[in-house]
Motif scaffolding. Sequence first.
Motif, short mmCIF file in Angstrom:
data_model
loop_
_atom_site.label_atom_id
_atom_site.label_comp_id
_atom_site.label_asym_id
_atom_site.label_seq_id
_atom_site.Cartn_x
_atom_site.Cartn_y
_atom_site.Cartn_z
N TYR A 11 0.86 -1.18 0.00
CA TYR A 11 0.00 0.00 0.00
C TYR A 11 0.90 1.24 0.00
O TYR A 11 1.70 1.44 0.91
CB TYR A 11 -0.92 0.00 1.21
N VAL A 12 0.73 2.04 -1.06
CA VAL A 12 1.65 3.16 -1.30
C VAL A 12 0.87 4.48 -1.30
O VAL A 12 -0.21 4.56 -1.89
CB VAL A 12 2.37 2.98 -2.66
N ALA A 13 1.45 5.49 -0.66
CA ALA A 13 0.94 6.86 -0.78
C ALA A 13 1.85 7.59 -1.76
O ALA A 13 3.03 7.81 -1.48
CB ALA A 13 0.94 7.55 0.58
N GLY A 14 1.31 7.92 -2.93
CA GLY A 14 2.14 8.46 -4.00
C GLY A 14 2.20 9.97 -4.04
O GLY A 14 1.35 10.68 -3.49
N ASN A 15 3.22 10.49 -4.73
CA ASN A 15 3.41 11.92 -4.96
C ASN A 15 2.84 12.25 -6.34
O ASN A 15 3.35 11.78 -7.36
CB ASN A 15 4.90 12.27 -4.90
N PRO A 16 1.77 13.06 -6.41
CA PRO A 16 1.14 13.33 -7.71
C PRO A 16 1.88 14.34 -8.56
O PRO A 16 1.48 14.60 -9.70
CB PRO A 16 -0.24 13.88 -7.31
N GLU A 37 7.62 10.60 -10.41
CA GLU A 37 6.31 10.08 -10.02
C GLU A 37 5.29 11.21 -10.18
O GLU A 37 5.50 12.32 -9.70
CB GLU A 37 6.32 9.59 -8.57
N TYR A 38 4.19 10.91 -10.83
CA TYR A 38 3.16 11.92 -11.02
C TYR A 38 1.84 11.24 -11.35
O TYR A 38 1.80 10.10 -11.81
CB TYR A 38 3.54 12.91 -12.13
N TYR A 39 0.75 11.96 -11.11
CA TYR A 39 -0.59 11.42 -11.34
C TYR A 39 -1.07 11.82 -12.73
O TYR A 39 -1.02 12.99 -13.11
CB TYR A 39 -1.57 11.95 -10.29
N ASP A 40 -1.53 10.82 -13.47
CA ASP A 40 -2.04 11.05 -14.83
C ASP A 40 -3.57 11.01 -14.78
O ASP A 40 -4.15 9.94 -14.57
CB ASP A 40 -1.52 9.96 -15.76
N GLN A 45 -5.85 6.09 -2.61
CA GLN A 45 -6.52 7.34 -2.96
C GLN A 45 -5.79 8.12 -4.04
O GLN A 45 -5.37 9.27 -3.83
CB GLN A 45 -6.70 8.22 -1.72
N PRO A 46 -5.57 7.51 -5.21
CA PRO A 46 -4.87 8.24 -6.28
C PRO A 46 -5.64 9.47 -6.72
O PRO A 46 -6.87 9.46 -6.79
CB PRO A 46 -4.78 7.20 -7.40
N GLY A 47 -4.94 10.54 -7.00
CA GLY A 47 -5.58 11.77 -7.44
C GLY A 47 -4.58 12.89 -7.54
O GLY A 47 -3.39 12.73 -7.23
N ALA A 48 -5.06 14.05 -7.96
CA ALA A 48 -4.17 15.19 -8.20
C ALA A 48 -3.71 15.85 -6.91
O ALA A 48 -2.73 16.58 -6.90
CB ALA A 48 -4.88 16.23 -9.07
N ALA A 49 -4.44 15.63 -5.81
CA ALA A 49 -4.05 16.23 -4.53
C ALA A 49 -3.00 15.37 -3.83
O ALA A 49 -3.08 14.14 -3.86
CB ALA A 49 -5.27 16.40 -3.64
N ALA A 83 -10.42 19.48 -10.47
CA ALA A 83 -9.64 19.64 -9.24
C ALA A 83 -10.22 18.86 -8.07
O ALA A 83 -9.48 18.41 -7.20
CB ALA A 83 -9.56 21.13 -8.88
N CYS A 84 -11.54 18.69 -8.05
CA CYS A 84 -12.17 18.02 -6.90
C CYS A 84 -11.87 16.53 -6.88
O CYS A 84 -11.55 15.97 -5.83
CB CYS A 84 -13.68 18.26 -6.92
N THR A 85 -11.96 15.87 -8.03
CA THR A 85 -11.88 14.41 -8.07
C THR A 85 -10.57 13.87 -8.61
O THR A 85 -10.27 12.68 -8.44
CB THR A 85 -13.02 13.85 -8.94
N GLY A 86 -9.79 14.70 -9.28
CA GLY A 86 -8.57 14.22 -9.91
C GLY A 86 -8.81 13.54 -11.23
O GLY A 86 -7.85 13.10 -11.89
#
Length: 615
Positions: A8-13, A19-22, A51-55, A183-186
């Motif tokens: 279980y990973v908490a990522g940097n978006p 590492e970034y969120y697409d 909880q993947p997302g832009a935030a 912005a709200c949901t990513g």
Amino acid sequence: MQKTSFIYVAGNPALYPLEYYDPVSQEYRGAIPRLLADFAAKCGYNLVYCQPGAADRRRELAEDPKVQVISGVASGEHFPGSAGALTLYRTEAAGTAAEYGLVFTETAPEAFVRALTGYAAERGEDAAMGELLAAVEEPLSGTAHALPAGSASGERRSVPMDVLLTVSRWEERQLEAERELDACTGLCNQTGLERLFRETVREEDRGRYAMFCFHFDLWHIEHVGGPGAAEEFLRYAAGALRRSAPGGAALARGDSGDFFLLCRADSADTARDWARRMLDAVQTAPCAGVPGSCRDASVGIVPLASCGCDCRQGIYYARQCAVNAGCSSQQVKICGAHDCGICEEQRELLADLEQGLRSGDFRLYLQLIVRAKSFEIAGGEALSRWMHPERGLLNPDRYIPLLEQEGRIEPLDFYNLDQACSFLEQLHKKHQGEFFLSANLSRRSFLRAELVQRCREIVERYEFPRHELMIEITESGCVRGEEIERLRKNIQAVRSLGIRVMLDDFGMGYTTFHDLLEFPMDGLKLDKSLVDRLSTEPGKIVLGGIIDTAHKLGLSVLAEGVEEEWQVDELRRMGCDLLQGYLFSIPLPASEAMRRITGRGNRPEESAKIVWKRD
């Protein structure tokens, strides 16, 4: 075998290219996710980003005991509960070095930490370089922040940053990606969905695709769950839909606030099964401590083969289908070519509304109301008909539900109120006796701060006894606790103008005895469904009780939808005051209604007293 098979990973978006969120794929991308995925596949672990997302939620997730890895961590960053770090890449800029990698939390199993640390250490220089170059070559569609200009490296070797990325290219694509991000949901927004539609759906296989709309009653969710519940639900729903969406699907949040899914669907049954499965996933969302209600959600599905539409039309048709499904108590509805034709008509009617009001295309009609004891004409209800320049005379069921659904009923409400006042002035000049005319306003309209001022401006343009105007508050949704006082004050203020107020559709939906306790009223109108139930003993008991209670409170009672002689007998026996329905009068053009009210009709039954006779 390790104790757990999950990472279980908490990522940097926002750490491109590491590492970034697409938002398009709704996944984390970059060199670190690629490394972790390779490790998981080779060592028997399952990789799960929380909880993947832009935030950036890493600090919040670090306190979740389920999370084992905090990813995309720069040197100098600290997280609660950290139990060790693993450096994966270094950068150099203006002689200053920075390190990037992972932090293990206290809940990370020792075997897992050893395995991942050993795996990273065994990478050669070429592997580290390949990870970075592969990350740079991936299409940039996230809202990440590039590494500082300078150089980046695997652990053993530095390479110039201009080999890894071109800053100007990154900034340009970053701005483009931000325009396509919700912005709200990513998720991607409607602009992003339209681009994906153009890139994905080819004319020759358009018939294999369908557009889904997931429509949620956010007002009710906020009402039940409290402030912030709707936004929290949207984020939860975005994650649930993303996880349960079929492979290759494009998921987005549209301009309307609804979620849209574009994907291949081989059959109606397949599409319906997907929709129900995804809806089930969303409805696990807790609202005020309990799972969501089925009343809060509906899905509309439009096969592109049925309408040959572009993306925007597909979005519009799917949303109308979803809203109609909710109105008819269906959770999932598939719309075909006929439904799309109706939607297209509705879209055109909405576009024509303002011009129709300016041009006077909405005509006043009256349905007369009689006294139950004598059958004398006592009043009427102001209704409308739309004389559309291209479609001809339209009955209210062609446009009223649409305007209510789209939140655009208020302009027509106040237009009809103005016409009703004009009619009463004309009638007053003829020195006609007592006659009241009711006009409809929704509860939403009654909550507007400007309601009283608008009503005052309209009635002051005309001369007639103010008590002859009655406003019916239509049934259009429940009122939240904090709105009750505002509604009460507006009703009192309208009554202070001399206008009477009546509750419409009483006994069904949100209109209940509670309203009689909360709001000052002059009368109530019994819903037609109650009148239809007079044929049953429970129906008689309930209706008799309502009439008796209303009279004890000093209220007049009007029954609508009276169409049968036996209904008249029962209502008169119960002491109902006023009757309205096709048995006495169909809706009449204003000019014809004026002739009947003033006793100038051509036939005896068209006089001021309706002579109603049994066959």
